[in-house]
Motif scaffolding. Structure first.
Motif, PDB file in Angstrom:
ATOM      1  N   ALA A 238      42.651  38.311  39.923  1.00 22.00           N
ATOM      2  CA  ALA A 238      41.317  37.783  40.197  1.00 22.00           C
ATOM      3  C   ALA A 238      41.319  36.279  40.455  1.00 22.00           C
ATOM      4  O   ALA A 238      41.123  35.832  41.591  1.00 22.00           O
ATOM      5  N   SER A 239      41.578  35.494  39.419  1.00 26.20           N
ATOM      6  CA  SER A 239      41.549  34.040  39.567  1.00 26.20           C
ATOM      7  C   SER A 239      42.723  33.518  40.390  1.00 26.20           C
ATOM      8  O   SER A 239      42.734  32.345  40.767  1.00 26.20           O
ATOM      9  N   GLY A 240      43.684  34.354  40.665  1.00 26.94           N
ATOM     10  CA  GLY A 240      44.774  33.988  41.559  1.00 26.94           C
ATOM     11  C   GLY A 240      44.389  34.070  43.021  1.00 26.94           C
ATOM     12  O   GLY A 240      45.201  33.795  43.899  1.00 26.94           O
ATOM     13  N   GLY A 241      43.142  34.473  43.299  1.00 24.73           N
ATOM     14  CA  GLY A 241      42.672  34.557  44.677  1.00 24.73           C
ATOM     15  C   GLY A 241      42.386  35.967  45.134  1.00 24.73           C
ATOM     16  O   GLY A 241      42.517  36.282  46.315  1.00 24.73           O
ATOM     17  N   VAL A 242      41.980  36.834  44.227  1.00 27.69           N
ATOM     18  CA  VAL A 242      41.657  38.245  44.544  1.00 27.69           C
ATOM     19  C   VAL A 242      42.814  38.874  45.326  1.00 27.69           C
ATOM     20  O   VAL A 242      42.664  39.317  46.467  1.00 27.69           O
ATOM     21  N   VAL A 243      43.969  38.880  44.703  1.00 27.33           N
ATOM     22  CA  VAL A 243      45.173  39.439  45.323  1.00 27.33           C
ATOM     23  C   VAL A 243      45.203  40.946  45.075  1.00 27.33           C
ATOM     24  O   VAL A 243      45.346  41.397  43.930  1.00 27.33           O
ATOM     25  N   VAL A 244      45.051  41.704  46.133  1.00 30.91           N
ATOM     26  CA  VAL A 244      45.092  43.169  46.058  1.00 30.91           C
ATOM     27  C   VAL A 244      46.531  43.600  46.326  1.00 30.91           C
ATOM     28  O   VAL A 244      47.088  43.307  47.382  1.00 30.91           O
ATOM     29  N   PRO A 245      47.166  44.295  45.389  1.00 27.42           N
ATOM     30  CA  PRO A 245      48.576  44.648  45.556  1.00 27.42           C
ATOM     31  C   PRO A 245      48.767  45.715  46.625  1.00 27.42           C
ATOM     32  O   PRO A 245      47.828  46.452  46.955  1.00 27.42           O
ATOM     33  N   PRO A 246      49.968  45.825  47.179  1.00 30.52           N
ATOM     34  CA  PRO A 246      50.235  46.861  48.175  1.00 30.52           C
ATOM     35  C   PRO A 246      50.065  48.265  47.586  1.00 30.52           C
ATOM     36  O   PRO A 246      50.256  48.481  46.384  1.00 30.52           O
ATOM     37  N   GLU A 247      49.714  49.199  48.414  1.00 36.99           N
ATOM     38  CA  GLU A 247      49.522  50.595  48.015  1.00 36.99           C
ATOM     39  C   GLU A 247      50.787  51.134  47.339  1.00 36.99           C
ATOM     40  O   GLU A 247      51.898  50.991  47.846  1.00 36.99           O
TER      41      GLU A 247
END
Length: 471
Positions: A238-247
């Motif tokens: 979240a606070s890291g920049g809303v990083v969504v991990p790979p599937e």
């Protein structure tokens, strides 16, 4: 676009100016710089209503960050205020050392009904930092009781944020969080951030996922599974920049942890209680069943400080049948299982279950699609997100994806322009994070994106005039 309006429910009072001066003289703000510590006043907020807040000048603003990822059901929910009053009049506090209260037991049951796998018991804390701290101290206790005092190292990742207590903050993976602060570095092993936007340009998403998984597996082999007690990871950083991990990445990491008897702690302080459309995202969204889940923020929608860690029945069963029945988990907080907090959380959960979770799932695709249109602006390198959380990352050069090295306050510049236009943004150096209350409508999403577009456009004009950016 909704226009700013003057305060109607409450006029700005003379005390507002006093509050600014009092803050400068007496209040230490969180995350201050040494040059202004104890002498700083920040934007004064007077009221909240639904998805809006009103500042001290009377300007009405969309609460883009939902407070701090937490006001999931919005401001001024009368039913939550009434529950606080009613519970305070019935029982305002009880010591958790040798008494208990009914709301905490009922809430623990309700939470277990939403948790994945065999997560069935909750230890309540005062917030997210203390929840992560509790999970880590439980891991240490668990391994001590099982005769493995050396199995204590913790795996974390770049870009992570897990709290502000000494141990939880030691896991944080953002450089500015640790530049001037000490931590338990001897207990933590850091891995790469799962940020696809920052992967090598020539690397495919599949290859990047394999790299992350191989790095995790190789680290376990190099350090030794007999030395590693836990992996702590946010489903979405979240606070890291809303990083969504790979599937598929989290499922593969979960399997490595299971194979090596490493406790998987899913930090859902932000993603829990509706931010991704479900009470918990670990199982429903990412298909994993952690050994522990930490939560806070949305559990009360920010109306009362409360957090917790949900623990696997398997772990508790192993402790109950160990050879050390007298071993004491010497950990607790004055406000553990606070009756008012738990009562508020129960009502908040009612509201989420009745309609808000379904609404969040329904509007999330529209939210993400509308924000994605901002990639038309040359300053924007990527818009990414999931559910009702997103990040607009600005870059100096789209080809190289470099952040704006010459101006690290781009996010603050955008926020200042958006504030004038009627929107509060969460700036993170070269990024802007958006996580509005889950009750936001499509029309309000349109307003938000319109203001963001204008705020970013004005920032581009400023940077060009100053010669900081050519665009």
């Amino acid at each position: 676009m909704a226009a700013a309006r003057e305060i109607t429910a409450r006029e700005v009072e003379p005390g507002d100016d006093d509050a600014v001066e009092l803050a400068k003289r007496h209040l230490v703000q969180p995350w201050p710089y040494a040059g202004s510590v104890g002498a700083e006043a920040r934007a004064l907020i007077g009221e909240g209503d639904g998805i809006y807040i009103t500042d001290a000048s009377g300007k009405r603003l969309i609460d883009g960050p939902a407070g701090m990822w937490c006001l999931n059901v919005g401001h001024r929910r009368e039913e939550l205020a009434r529950v606080m009053y009613d519970q305070a009049m019935a029982l305002s506090y009880n010591t958790p050392w040798y008494t208990m209260n009914a709301p905490s037991a009922e809430l623990a049951k309700r939470i277990a009904g939403h948790a994945p796998g065999d997560l069935s018991h909750t230890f309540f804390t005062t917030g997210g930092s203390s929840a992560v701290e509790t999970a880590l101290r439980f891991m240490q206790f668990y391994n001590n009781v099982r005769g493995r005092p050396e199995k204590k190292l913790i795996l974390s990742r770049g870009g992570a944020y897990h709290g502000s207590t000494y141990l939880s903050a030691s896991l944080n993976g953002r450089p500015r969080d640790r530049d001037w602060m000490d931590g338990a570095d001897e207990l933590v092993v850091k891995l790469s951030s799962p940020d696809p936007f920052r992967r090598p340009k020539e690397m495919s998403i599949t290859a990047f996922t394999d790299f992350l998984v191989d790095q995790f597996r190789d680290t376990v082999a190099r350090v030794g599974a007999d030395k590693i007690g836990a992996f702590v990871g946010e489903p979405v950083q979240a606070s890291g920049g809303v990083v969504v991990p790979p599937e598929g990445y989290l499922r593969r990491i979960r399997q490595i942890c299971r194979d090596n008897d490493i406790l998987y702690v899913s930090d859902e302080v932000v993603t829990g209680f509706g931010r991704l459309g479900h009470v918990f995202a670990s199982g429903e969204v990412f298909g994993i069943d952690p050994d522990m889940i930490t939560f806070a923020k949305g559990v009360t929608s920010g109306y009362f400080p409360l957090g917790g860690v949900i623990i696997s029945e398997r772990l508790l069963e192993q402790l109950r049948h160990s050879n050390h029945p007298d071993a004491l988990f010497g950990h607790g907080l004055t406000y553990t299982s606070h009756p008012i907090g738990c009562a508020v959380a129960l009502k908040n959960l009612d509201i989420l279950e009745e309609s808000v979770l379904a609404h969040a799932r329904e509007v999330a695709p529209y939210f993400q699609a509308r924000l994605k249109t901002l990639e038309e602006l040359p300053l924007v390198g990527e818009v990414r997100g999931m559910g009702l959380m997103a990040c607009i990352e600005c870059v100096a050069d789209r080809e190289s994806r470099n952040p704006l090295q010459l101006d690290k306050d781009v996010g603050k510049r955008i926020d200042a322009h958006c504030h004038e236009l009627g929107l509060l943004v969460r700036p993170l150096i070269n990024m802007c994070v958006m996580s509005p209350p889950l009750i936001i409508s499509r029309e309000q999403i349109d307003d938000m994106v319109t203001i963001l577009r204008e705020g970013i456009s004005r920032t581009m004009d400023d940077l060009r005039k100053e010669g900081v950016w050519r665009g």
